[in-house]
Design an enzyme around this catalytic site. Structure first.
Site, short mmCIF file in Angstrom:
data_model
loop_
_atom_site.label_atom_id
_atom_site.label_comp_id
_atom_site.label_asym_id
_atom_site.label_seq_id
_atom_site.Cartn_x
_atom_site.Cartn_y
_atom_site.Cartn_z
N GLU A 78 4.42 13.25 -4.48
CA GLU A 78 3.18 13.33 -3.37
C GLU A 78 4.44 13.88 -2.05
O GLU A 78 5.18 13.85 -1.44
CB GLU A 78 3.99 11.95 -2.53
CG GLU A 78 2.63 11.72 -1.50
CD GLU A 78 2.74 10.07 -1.00
OE1 GLU A 78 3.51 9.51 -0.85
OE2 GLU A 78 1.64 9.61 -0.52
N GLU A 129 0.79 -1.37 0.13
CA GLU A 129 -0.15 -0.03 0.02
C GLU A 129 0.89 1.01 -0.27
O GLU A 129 1.47 1.82 1.20
CB GLU A 129 -0.37 -0.35 1.44
CG GLU A 129 -1.73 -1.41 1.74
CD GLU A 129 -3.51 -0.76 0.56
OE1 GLU A 129 -2.70 -0.04 -0.08
OE2 GLU A 129 -3.53 -1.99 0.49
P1 NAD Z 1 8.58 5.04 4.66
O1 NAD Z 1 8.19 4.60 3.15
O2 NAD Z 1 9.19 6.69 5.22
O3 NAD Z 1 8.14 4.45 5.48
C1 NAD Z 1 7.08 3.68 6.32
C2 NAD Z 1 7.73 2.38 7.22
O4 NAD Z 1 8.89 1.61 6.30
C3 NAD Z 1 8.57 2.71 8.36
O5 NAD Z 1 7.74 1.45 9.26
C4 NAD Z 1 10.20 2.67 8.21
O6 NAD Z 1 10.19 2.74 9.31
C5 NAD Z 1 9.97 1.66 7.33
N1 NAD Z 1 11.10 1.39 6.36
C6 NAD Z 1 11.97 2.50 5.88
N2 NAD Z 1 13.13 2.10 5.39
C7 NAD Z 1 12.87 0.54 5.19
C8 NAD Z 1 13.76 -0.52 4.87
N3 NAD Z 1 14.67 0.28 3.06
N4 NAD Z 1 13.13 -1.25 4.94
C9 NAD Z 1 11.74 -2.01 5.36
N5 NAD Z 1 11.20 -1.22 5.85
C10 NAD Z 1 11.99 -0.09 5.77
O7 NAD Z 1 6.81 5.98 4.71
P2 NAD Z 1 6.01 6.81 5.89
O8 NAD Z 1 7.08 8.33 5.35
O9 NAD Z 1 6.41 6.27 7.79
O10 NAD Z 1 4.61 7.32 5.00
C11 NAD Z 1 4.49 8.02 3.94
C12 NAD Z 1 4.12 7.24 3.14
O11 NAD Z 1 2.98 6.44 3.77
C13 NAD Z 1 3.27 7.74 2.10
O12 NAD Z 1 3.97 7.70 0.83
C14 NAD Z 1 2.14 7.61 1.99
O13 NAD Z 1 1.13 7.96 0.99
C15 NAD Z 1 1.95 5.82 2.59
N6 NAD Z 1 0.70 5.65 2.79
C16 NAD Z 1 0.22 4.72 2.16
C17 NAD Z 1 -0.85 4.09 2.50
C18 NAD Z 1 -1.67 3.59 1.83
O14 NAD Z 1 -3.15 2.88 2.03
N7 NAD Z 1 -1.56 3.20 0.51
C19 NAD Z 1 -1.68 4.57 3.94
C20 NAD Z 1 -1.13 5.44 4.67
C21 NAD Z 1 0.41 5.84 4.17
#
Ligand code: NAD
Length: 501
Positions: free
Chosen positions: A389, A259
């Site tokens: 975004e 997602e």
């Molecule tokens: P992010 O991608 O930076 O982080 C998400 C998660 O991934 C965190 O727990 C982070 O610690 C982890 N992570 C980071 N690097 C990683 C790696 N190399 N390997 C594994 N895990 C890793 O996102 P964010 O800044 O926390 O959240 C915002 C983003 O989430 C936005 O792009 C938003 O659109 C998306 N989002 C999508 C939905 C959906 O349903 N499609 C819902 C909520 C948020």
């Protein structure tokens, strides 16, 4: 501040919920949890290292035979009890969510927490309703049927924007279907995920079914995704990190559910109710300070209504009340962190070179991670502010002429998570729902979600569905079972091997 902080005492034992108990992480590194409204650190914990991930996966693996072997009715009963415990603790959850994210308390109280309770109750019911094909004699000589089976240990990774709801969306369908889970919340907002796991244990869900490792993405996250005893990865987060997660999951042959990000269009045709569109655009873009993957981010307005919408949105945005998230009259809290606020400001500052900042575009100097509601006009469709975004309270407005153009512009980013169309013409509405490439299209509204309906993206917004009965497709695997009905030694099809003997 009053009752904001005592809730944190419960994490004195650590921020890793493994096998039903809290314990400290062993990475040797600590993480601060900062109240983004003030910039003050309110808690500090030891991050999970790879050994903690191993322990959590082992706990989940140990719990799998019993949990997957429970009857749907037993799992359903446990989930009903879980929903009741969550509902009893609703006030606590709302306060902690507002503290760690800076969300207005009215949002946590009226959206995040009741949504989570409702989701839990939905999956309590859905656990008894796994659907499949009926058994039948499709070959004539055999009876075939399908078993829908749990997959094993699920490793889930969640973002910081709706920590409690994201924990619920990941954990509930997985465990309702008989899997066990290790969830890694975002390291800056783990508290309500830990409270969620604690509530599961208190509701009698066996130890090890729900585990939470609070660790950094690059070590704990990647270790969880690549872990050989994890059968499935479900990830919610940015598209960039989603690609990295997909690489690791693919190289270890795991079921994958992604997602990812969004850049939702909001298309206003010239017969729309302009007042409703103005209200909808402001609410749809500012909810959760715009840190919502489905938030309205690009408003396309058919030329005759363009000026009216531009003025109307700017006026309503200017009246939005920024302030202390714990004040019930606050409409807009800070962003989740100062880093996120600076990232958002960077997008707007770069846009000044090619677009007009109609309102907002400033960070109030009050120590918190606040950013004013911002409307940007006169940007080109291919500019960064329209295509990327931003994840903040920033909306871009652009005009269009023909219906064809409006729909083409709506589809013109790599994303496809959600969209809305505003019109009183049923044929225009029907066309928008068919032709906009997104996992959800609203007509004359933008944002509402419900437990019964699927949430998930098209294109760069990922694949797979959260919520709804569709999420069982993600968290179960389908087995074909075939019984011979003839009891014959030499079956009819053996001719293909034995010839005419
Ligand atoms: P992010 O991608 O930076 O982080 C998400 C998660 O991934 C965190 O727990 C982070 O610690 C982890 N992570 C980071 N690097 C990683 C790696 N190399 N390997 C594994 N895990 C890793 O996102 P964010 O800044 O926390 O959240 C915002 C983003 O989430 C936005 O792009 C938003 O659109 C998306 N989002 C999508 C939905 C959906 O349903 N499609 C819902 C909520 C948020």
């Amino acid at each position: 501040m009053g009752d904001r902080f005592p809730v944190l005492d419960r994490f004195a034992d650590g921020a890793q919920h493994i096998g039903g108990r809290l314990r400290p992480g062993t990475s040797g590194r600590t993480q601060e949890i900062v109240d983004p409204a003030s910039g003050d650190a309110v808690h500090r914990y030891e991050l999970a290292g790879t050994e903690d991930v191993d322990a959590a996966v082992a706990a989940a693996r140990g719990a799998f035979p019993q949990w997957s072997g429970a009857t749907p009715g037993e799992r359903s009963d446990a989930l009903h009890r879980f929903a009741a415990v969550l509902a009893e603790r609703a006030g606590d959850f709302a306060r902690v969510e507002s503290l760690q994210c800076g969300k207005p308390i009215k949002l946590s109280t009226e959206f995040d927490v009741p949504g989570t309770v409702d989701n839990t109750a939905f999956f309590a019911g859905a656990a008894r309703h796994l659907q499949g094909q009926s058994a039948g004699e499709y070959s004539g000589d055999h009876t075939s049927y399908v078993r829908r089976e749990a997959i094993g240990v699920v490793g889930s990774i969640a973002p910081w924007n709706y920590p409690l709801q994201m924990a619920a969306w990941k954990v509930l369908p997985a465990i309702a279907a008989g899997n066990t889970i290790v969830l890694k919340p975002a390291e800056i907002t783990p508290l309500t995920s830990l409270m969620f796991a604690q509530a599961a244990t208190d509701a009698g869900i066996p130890e090890g079914v729900v585990n939470v490792v609070s660790g950094a993405g690059r070590d704990a996250g990647e270790h969880l995704v690549g872990h050989p005893d994890v059968a499935m990865t479900s990830f919610t987060g940015s598209t960039a990190i989603g690609k990295r997660v997909a690489e690791i999951a693919t190289s270890t042959v795991k079921r994958l559910h992604l997602e990812l990000g969004g850049k939702a269009p909001f298309v206003v045709f010239d017969d729309a109710d302009p007042e409703a569109a103005v209200q909808g655009a402001v609410a749809g873009s500012l909810i959760n300070s715009g840190q919502d993957c489905t938030a309205a981010t690009r408003v396309y307005v058919q030329r005759p209504l363009y000026e009216q919408l531009r003025e109307g949105i700017a006026d309503v945005m200017a009246g939005v009340r920024l302030g202390d998230p714990f004040d019930p009259s606050t409409d807009l809290g800070p962003l989740v962190s100062h880093a996120q606020r600076d990232r958002v400001a960077g997008f707007v500052d770069r846009a000044r070179a090619y677009a007009t900042v109609v309102t907002g575009g400033e960070a109030p100097k009050n120590g918190g991670a606040f950013y004013l509601p911002t409307l940007i006009a006169d940007a080109a469709q291919d500019s960064e502010i329209v295509q990327s975004e931003i994840f903040g309270p920033v909306l871009v407005i652009l005009p269009f002429d023909s219906d064809d153009e409006g729909i083409a512009l709506a589809n013109d980013t790599p994303y496809g998570l959600a969209a809305s169309a505003w019109t009183r013409d049923v044929y225009r509405a029907g066309r928008a729902t068919r032709e906009i490439k997104a996992g959800c299209v609203w007509i004359n509204d933008h944002i509402p979600i419900i437990s019964e309906m699927p949430h998930g993206g098209y294109r760069a917004s990922g694949f797979g569905k959260d919520m709804s009965a569709y999420s069982f497709e993600e968290y179960t695997q389908v087995k074909h079972v075939m019984f011979d009905n003839t009891a014959e030694v030499r079956k009819d099809w053996h001719r293909t091997v034995f010839g005419d003997r």
